[in-house]
Design a protein around this motif. Structure first.
Motif, short mmCIF file in Angstrom:
data_model
loop_
_atom_site.label_atom_id
_atom_site.label_comp_id
_atom_site.label_asym_id
_atom_site.label_seq_id
_atom_site.Cartn_x
_atom_site.Cartn_y
_atom_site.Cartn_z
N HIS A 1 0.85 -1.19 0.00
CA HIS A 1 0.00 0.00 0.00
C HIS A 1 0.88 1.24 0.00
O HIS A 1 2.08 1.16 0.27
CB HIS A 1 -0.89 0.00 1.25
CG HIS A 1 -0.08 0.15 2.51
ND1 HIS A 1 0.52 -0.92 3.14
CD2 HIS A 1 0.28 1.25 3.23
CE1 HIS A 1 1.20 -0.48 4.19
NE2 HIS A 1 1.07 0.84 4.26
N ASP B 1 1.21 5.18 1.77
CA ASP B 1 0.70 6.03 2.85
C ASP B 1 0.37 7.37 2.20
O ASP B 1 1.28 8.15 1.89
CB ASP B 1 1.79 6.23 3.92
CG ASP B 1 2.07 4.97 4.72
OD1 ASP B 1 1.34 3.97 4.55
OD2 ASP B 1 3.02 4.99 5.51
N HIS C 1 4.62 -0.28 -0.07
CA HIS C 1 5.37 -1.08 0.90
C HIS C 1 4.38 -1.95 1.67
O HIS C 1 3.18 -1.65 1.71
CB HIS C 1 6.17 -0.18 1.85
CG HIS C 1 5.31 0.79 2.60
ND1 HIS C 1 4.89 2.00 2.04
CD2 HIS C 1 4.74 0.74 3.83
CE1 HIS C 1 4.13 2.63 2.92
NE2 HIS C 1 4.01 1.89 4.02
N ARG D 1 3.90 10.14 11.93
CA ARG D 1 3.42 10.82 10.73
C ARG D 1 3.03 12.26 11.03
O ARG D 1 2.51 12.55 12.10
CB ARG D 1 2.14 10.10 10.24
CG ARG D 1 2.38 8.64 9.83
CD ARG D 1 1.27 7.74 10.29
NE ARG D 1 1.54 6.35 9.92
CZ ARG D 1 1.04 5.78 8.82
NH1 ARG D 1 0.20 6.43 8.03
NH2 ARG D 1 1.36 4.54 8.52
MN MN Z 1 2.38 2.18 5.40
#
Ligand code: MN
Ligand code: SIN
Length: 200
Positions: free
Chosen positions: A117, A119, A173, A197
Motif C-alpha cells: 500500500h 501512505d 510497501h 506521521r
Molecule cells: Mn504504510
C-alpha cells in the motif's frame, strides 16, 4: 548500526539499543490501556490481520467509511499523547522543529501481515513517515510509486528504524510475514511497528 538505502528507503539497522527498545515498550503499555488495539476493517469490508491503535492528536483508522485520520478512538475518547521516548527518535532523524501529530501503532500477532500500500492520507508529503520496528522480525517489501513492477524485500528486526521520505514517501510497501517468536522483547511474542506521521 548499518545504514542502507533501498529505493529511497533509509534503513537504519539497529538504530535503537536494547534499553531504548525496552523503554519504548514500557511507554506503550499505558497507551494500549487507554486506547486499546482494535481490528481495522478495510473500506471493502475485509478485516485486517494486524491490530491497531494510535497516539497523538490524530489516529489513523479504517472502516467501511474509508481510510482517514480522526481525533477519536473508534470506541470513543481522544488518543493518548506520543511518549517522549518515541518523539526523541523523530527528533534524532527527522526534525526538532516540527512534531508528528500521529503515532500509528500496528501489532502483528502470529500470521499477521500487511499488503502492499501507499501512505497517502496525510496532507503534506514533504514530511517523511518514520517507521520503528520492535519485537519479532518482519519481511518488509518495497515496491514502486505506482502499483506493480519489481519489488525488493528486506528483513526488519527489533530496533531497526526506516525513514520513508523523498522518493520513498509515496512508494508501495508492506509486510509479507513475521517470524513469530524470533524476538523476546514482547513477552507474548509478535511485532509492534510504530509509524510517526505528520498527518495535518
Ligand atoms: Mn504504510
Ligand atoms: C505500515 O506500513 O503501516 C507498517 C509497516 C511495517 O509494519 O513495517
Amino acid at each position: 548500526m548499518a545504514r542502507l538505502i533501498l529505493r529511497g528507503f533509509d534503513i537504519r539497522k539497529g538504530h535503537l539499543d536494547p534499553a531504548t527498545q525496552t523503554q519504548v515498550i514500557a511507554d506503550l503499555r499505558p497507551i494500549l490501556k487507554s486506547a486499546p488495539l482494535f481490528r481495522p476493517v478495510t473500506p471493502s469490508g475485509k478485516e485486517m490481520s494486524v491490530r491497531m491503535t494510535s497516539a497523538g492528536d490524530l489516529g489513523w483508522v479504517t472502516d467501511k467509511a474509508g481510510y482517514r485520520y480522526q481525533e477519536q478512538h473508534p470506541k470513543g475518547g481522544v488518543w493518548p499523547g506520543i511518549p517522549n521516548s518515541i518523539l526523541g527518535i523523530w527528533h534524532d532523524l527527522v526534525s526538532t522543529e516540527h512534531e508528528p501529530d500521529c503515532c500509528l501503532v500496528n501489532y502483528y500477532g502470529e500470521g499477521a501481515k500487511m499488503g502492499l500500500h501507499q501512505d497517502k492520507d496525510e496532507a503534506d508529503f514533504s514530511w517523511p513517515v518514520l517507521s520503528i520496528s520492535l519485537g519479532d522480525d518482519a519481511l518488509f517489501r518495497i515496491g514502486n510509486t505506482t502499483r506493480g513492477g519489481k519489488t525488493e524485500s528486506i528483513w526488519l528486526s527489533s530496533g531497526d528504524v526506516v525513514v520513508m521520505g523523498g522518493p520513498a514517501r509515496l512508494a508501495y510497501h508492506g509486510v509479507d510475514r513475521i517470524r513469530f517468536g524470533s524476538s523476546r522483547l514482547l513477552p507474548k511474542g509478535g511485532r509492534i511497528n510504530l509509524t510517526l506521521r505528520v498527518a495535518r
